[in-house]
Motif scaffolding. Structure first.
Motif, PDB file in Angstrom:
ATOM      1  N   VAL A   1      61.182  32.886  40.319  1.00  0.00           N
ATOM      2  CA  VAL A   1      60.025  32.105  40.757  1.00  0.00           C
ATOM      3  C   VAL A   1      58.776  32.967  40.553  1.00  0.00           C
ATOM      4  CG1 VAL A   1      58.982  30.779  42.630  1.00  0.00           C
ATOM      5  CG2 VAL A   1      61.481  30.999  42.499  1.00  0.00           C
ATOM      6  N   PRO A   2      58.164  32.917  39.368  1.00  0.00           N
ATOM      7  CA  PRO A   2      56.970  33.735  39.112  1.00  0.00           C
ATOM      8  C   PRO A   2      55.714  33.075  39.675  1.00  0.00           C
ATOM      9  CG  PRO A   2      57.635  32.592  37.110  1.00  0.00           C
ATOM     10  CD  PRO A   2      58.615  32.196  38.178  1.00  0.00           C
ATOM     11  N   LEU A   3      54.897  33.881  40.338  1.00  0.00           N
ATOM     12  CA  LEU A   3      53.686  33.401  40.991  1.00  0.00           C
ATOM     13  C   LEU A   3      52.505  34.278  40.581  1.00  0.00           C
ATOM     14  CD1 LEU A   3      55.229  33.107  44.562  1.00  0.00           C
ATOM     15  CD2 LEU A   3      54.817  31.195  42.995  1.00  0.00           C
ATOM     16  N   VAL A   4      51.315  33.702  40.596  1.00  0.00           N
ATOM     17  CA  VAL A   4      50.123  34.477  40.256  1.00  0.00           C
ATOM     18  C   VAL A   4      49.015  34.195  41.257  1.00  0.00           C
ATOM     19  CG1 VAL A   4      50.673  34.505  37.799  1.00  0.00           C
ATOM     20  CG2 VAL A   4      49.165  32.725  38.709  1.00  0.00           C
ATOM     21  N   LEU A   5      48.108  35.146  41.339  1.00  0.00           N
ATOM     22  CA  LEU A   5      46.872  34.990  42.096  1.00  0.00           C
ATOM     23  C   LEU A   5      45.753  34.835  41.078  1.00  0.00           C
ATOM     24  CD1 LEU A   5      45.573  35.164  44.985  1.00  0.00           C
ATOM     25  CD2 LEU A   5      45.155  37.580  44.474  1.00  0.00           C
ATOM     26  N   GLU A   6      45.048  33.731  41.158  1.00  0.00           N
ATOM     27  CA  GLU A   6      43.975  33.441  40.202  1.00  0.00           C
ATOM     28  C   GLU A   6      42.624  33.641  40.874  1.00  0.00           C
ATOM     29  OE1 GLU A   6      43.676  30.086  36.889  1.00  0.00           O
ATOM     30  OE2 GLU A   6      43.203  29.295  38.879  1.00  0.00           O
ATOM     31  N   GLN A   7      41.733  34.334  40.176  1.00  0.00           N
ATOM     32  CA  GLN A   7      40.389  34.586  40.687  1.00  0.00           C
ATOM     33  C   GLN A   7      39.384  34.295  39.580  1.00  0.00           C
ATOM     34  OE1 GLN A   7      39.329  38.710  41.428  1.00  0.00           O
ATOM     35  NE2 GLN A   7      38.115  38.138  43.224  1.00  0.00           N
ATOM     36  N   HIS A   8      38.463  33.381  39.843  1.00  0.00           N
ATOM     37  CA  HIS A   8      37.439  33.008  38.862  1.00  0.00           C
ATOM     38  C   HIS A   8      38.067  32.624  37.523  1.00  0.00           C
ATOM     39  CE1 HIS A   8      34.743  34.497  41.863  1.00  0.00           C
ATOM     40  NE2 HIS A   8      35.035  35.768  41.648  1.00  0.00           N
ATOM     41  N   GLY A   9      39.183  31.900  37.600  1.00  0.00           N
ATOM     42  CA  GLY A   9      39.829  31.417  36.391  1.00  0.00           C
ATOM     43  C   GLY A   9      40.643  32.449  35.643  1.00  0.00           C
ATOM     44  N   GLN A  10      40.807  33.652  36.221  1.00  0.00           N
ATOM     45  CA  GLN A  10      41.564  34.710  35.563  1.00  0.00           C
ATOM     46  C   GLN A  10      42.726  35.166  36.434  1.00  0.00           C
ATOM     47  OE1 GLN A  10      38.445  37.644  34.788  1.00  0.00           O
ATOM     48  NE2 GLN A  10      38.410  37.009  32.637  1.00  0.00           N
TER      49      GLN A  10
ATOM     50  N   ALA B   1      44.678  37.582  38.473  1.00  0.00           N
ATOM     51  CA  ALA B   1      44.299  38.791  39.201  1.00  0.00           C
ATOM     52  C   ALA B   1      45.505  39.578  39.698  1.00  0.00           C
ATOM     53  CB  ALA B   1      43.403  38.428  40.384  1.00  0.00           C
ATOM     54  N   ALA B   2      46.635  38.887  39.938  1.00  0.00           N
ATOM     55  CA  ALA B   2      47.829  39.572  40.437  1.00  0.00           C
ATOM     56  C   ALA B   2      49.051  38.719  40.133  1.00  0.00           C
ATOM     57  CB  ALA B   2      47.726  39.841  41.937  1.00  0.00           C
ATOM     58  N   TYR B   3      50.207  39.390  40.109  1.00  0.00           N
ATOM     59  CA  TYR B   3      51.476  38.732  39.769  1.00  0.00           C
ATOM     60  C   TYR B   3      52.565  39.213  40.719  1.00  0.00           C
ATOM     61  CZ  TYR B   3      55.912  38.153  37.191  1.00  0.00           C
ATOM     62  OH  TYR B   3      57.210  37.860  36.827  1.00  0.00           O
ATOM     63  N   VAL B   4      53.384  38.278  41.173  1.00  0.00           N
ATOM     64  CA  VAL B   4      54.600  38.564  41.939  1.00  0.00           C
ATOM     65  C   VAL B   4      55.637  37.529  41.529  1.00  0.00           C
ATOM     66  CG1 VAL B   4      55.668  38.341  44.220  1.00  0.00           C
ATOM     67  CG2 VAL B   4      53.641  39.727  43.967  1.00  0.00           C
ATOM     68  N   ALA B   5      56.891  37.939  41.445  1.00  0.00           N
ATOM     69  CA  ALA B   5      57.963  36.979  41.172  1.00  0.00           C
ATOM     70  C   ALA B   5      59.094  37.200  42.157  1.00  0.00           C
ATOM     71  CB  ALA B   5      58.474  37.125  39.744  1.00  0.00           C
ATOM     72  N   LEU B   6      59.604  36.115  42.709  1.00  0.00           N
ATOM     73  CA  LEU B   6      60.804  36.169  43.539  1.00  0.00           C
ATOM     74  C   LEU B   6      62.005  36.027  42.620  1.00  0.00           C
ATOM     75  CD1 LEU B   6      62.232  36.122  46.327  1.00  0.00           C
ATOM     76  CD2 LEU B   6      62.011  33.618  46.243  1.00  0.00           C
ATOM     77  N   CYS B   7      62.916  36.994  42.690  1.00  0.00           N
ATOM     78  CA  CYS B   7      64.071  37.031  41.797  1.00  0.00           C
ATOM     79  C   CYS B   7      65.363  36.963  42.601  1.00  0.00           C
ATOM     80  CB  CYS B   7      64.072  38.315  40.968  1.00  0.00           C
ATOM     81  SG  CYS B   7      62.506  38.668  40.139  1.00  0.00           S
TER      82      CYS B   7
ATOM     83  N   VAL C   1      46.588  30.843  44.835  1.00  0.00           N
ATOM     84  CA  VAL C   1      47.968  31.202  44.522  1.00  0.00           C
ATOM     85  C   VAL C   1      48.636  29.994  43.880  1.00  0.00           C
ATOM     86  CG1 VAL C   1      50.202  31.888  45.451  1.00  0.00           C
ATOM     87  CG2 VAL C   1      48.112  32.843  46.428  1.00  0.00           C
ATOM     88  N   ARG C   2      49.278  30.213  42.755  1.00  0.00           N
ATOM     89  CA  ARG C   2      49.947  29.115  42.060  1.00  0.00           C
ATOM     90  C   ARG C   2      51.126  29.654  41.265  1.00  0.00           C
ATOM     91  NH1 ARG C   2      48.762  29.817  36.816  1.00  0.00           N
ATOM     92  NH2 ARG C   2      46.723  30.694  36.219  1.00  0.00           N
ATOM     93  N   GLU C   3      51.912  28.740  40.711  1.00  0.00           N
ATOM     94  CA  GLU C   3      53.029  29.140  39.870  1.00  0.00           C
ATOM     95  C   GLU C   3      52.518  29.660  38.520  1.00  0.00           C
ATOM     96  OE1 GLU C   3      55.816  25.983  39.491  1.00  0.00           O
ATOM     97  OE2 GLU C   3      56.347  25.974  41.623  1.00  0.00           O
ATOM     98  N   PHE C   4      53.283  30.558  37.953  1.00  0.00           N
ATOM     99  CA  PHE C   4      52.950  31.135  36.649  1.00  0.00           C
ATOM    100  C   PHE C   4      53.017  30.063  35.561  1.00  0.00           C
ATOM    101  CE2 PHE C   4      54.233  33.131  32.674  1.00  0.00           C
ATOM    102  CZ  PHE C   4      53.353  34.195  32.570  1.00  0.00           C
ATOM    103  N   ARG C   5      52.086  30.132  34.611  1.00  0.00           N
ATOM    104  CA  ARG C   5      52.074  29.217  33.471  1.00  0.00           C
ATOM    105  C   ARG C   5      52.050  30.029  32.178  1.00  0.00           C
ATOM    106  NH1 ARG C   5      46.921  26.076  36.048  1.00  0.00           N
ATOM    107  NH2 ARG C   5      47.981  25.188  37.891  1.00  0.00           N
ATOM    108  N   ASN C   6      52.496  29.415  31.107  1.00  0.00           N
ATOM    109  CA  ASN C   6      52.548  30.134  29.831  1.00  0.00           C
ATOM    110  C   ASN C   6      51.176  30.628  29.386  1.00  0.00           C
ATOM    111  OD1 ASN C   6      55.294  30.074  29.461  1.00  0.00           O
ATOM    112  ND2 ASN C   6      55.286  28.220  28.208  1.00  0.00           N
ATOM    113  N   ARG C   7      50.134  29.939  29.774  1.00  0.00           N
ATOM    114  CA  ARG C   7      48.792  30.385  29.378  1.00  0.00           C
ATOM    115  C   ARG C   7      48.404  31.704  30.047  1.00  0.00           C
ATOM    116  NH1 ARG C   7      44.838  29.371  33.229  1.00  0.00           N
ATOM    117  NH2 ARG C   7      45.263  27.759  34.803  1.00  0.00           N
TER     118      ARG C   7
END
Length: 297
Positions: A54-63, A65-71, A3-9
């Motif tokens: 606060v956009p967050l993502v779940l990364e799996q195998h470098g891709q 996999a899921a997105y959630v943002a606290l607004c 789990v990490r913060e969203f990035r432009n990539r």
């Protein structure tokens, strides 16, 4: 999984998830509106419609996999998502939701809400597994230009538009539904600003010189649609098909604008009379949205 913060990539992969969601009601939830990398970059960046995002993502195998943002919008906290790949389940996205809830607690919110399509069982399961509880389902109705629209006929009621007496409006708003509370917190100047918008109209209906109902219509011509924001009739004036008359007038007014092709309206699951009235004038049910809440204090 990480789990990490969203990035432009992440933008291309997020766009892919959004397009998949658009094709399947079983994956829909409240998500960003942009459907291009450029629009998404602005919406998640400098042109965010929220006070804080606060956009967050779940990364799996470098891709992604899921997105959630606290607004945060006007002091209220809610989530965008969860938006996830089809193969993921509730247990997979639990760490992502846990991080979003943690971010909400750090900011001192009393509760956080989420909104998902009635058919999106996976997202509902994920929210329930994270202790969110459903508290309301809102049904979205549509009326498209070209549908069978009943002509207006003479009425024994009086319908008026024009300068708004905010005291009269506030009383009608309070007394026509026990479920409505948002506008009661608005200041007089907020209400006057709302109804001075040329794309917003408020129709008041009178019976024997007493206001007994109202309909608020907002036109969004650039988007090609209008929305019945509120409509209601006082309990003492019900049973006379007055709600139906209000809706018909709202539809005729909306379609008088050449750029409006669609009119939206909504009713909560405990407002069966409103659903019946909408259907009686030709609105068709589009979908349901389930609202979830999690108390943090």
């Amino acid at each position: 999984m990480t789990v990490r913060e969203f990035r432009n990539r992440d933008l291309p992969e997020l766009l892919g998830l959004l397009k998949t969601q658009d094709e399947r009601a079983s994956q829909r939830s409240m998500t960003p509106e942009g459907r291009s990398i450029e629009d998404l970059a602005l919406e998640l960046g400098e042109l965010s419609p929220y006070t804080e995002l606060v956009p967050l993502v779940l990364e799996q195998h470098g891709q992604l996999a899921a997105y959630v943002a606290l607004c945060n919008y006007d002091g209220e906290a809610f989530l965008e998502g969860p938006l996830m790949r089809p193969e993921l389940g509730a247990a997979d996205v639990a760490p992502l939701l846990e991080r979003a809830v943690s971010e909400a607690k750090v900011r001192g919110y009393s509760f956080v809400e989420a909104f998902v399509d009635e058919e999106n069982v996976r997202a509902q399961d994920a929210l329930a597994a994270s202790a969110f509880e459903p508290f309301r389902t809102t049904y979205i109705y549509e009326f498209r230009r070209g549908s069978d629209l009943t002509p207006l006929s003479p009425s024994r009621f009086r319908f008026e538009q024009g300068e708004v007496d905010v005291g009269v409006y506030r009383d009608l708003y309070r007394e026509t539904s026990d479920n409505w509370a948002t506008r009661l917190a608005w200041r007089d100047e907020d209400l006057r600003e709302r109804f001075s918008d040329p794309q917003v109209s408020l129709t008041l209906v009178y019976q024997d010189d007493r206001p007994v109902g109202h309909l608020e219509l907002e036109r969004l011509p650039d988007e090609g649609y209008a929305e019945v924001a509120y409509f209601g009739v006082l309990p003492a004036a019900r049973g006379q098909k007055l709600g139906r008359e209000l809706l018909l007038r709202g539809l005729h007014e909306a379609f008088a604008a050449p750029d409006v092709e669609l009119v939206l309206a909504r009713a909560h699951d405990d407002e069966r009379a409103a659903s019946v009235t909408l259907e009686s004038v030709g609105f068709l049910l589009s979908h349901g949205v389930v609202a979830y809440t999690l108390e943090l204090k």
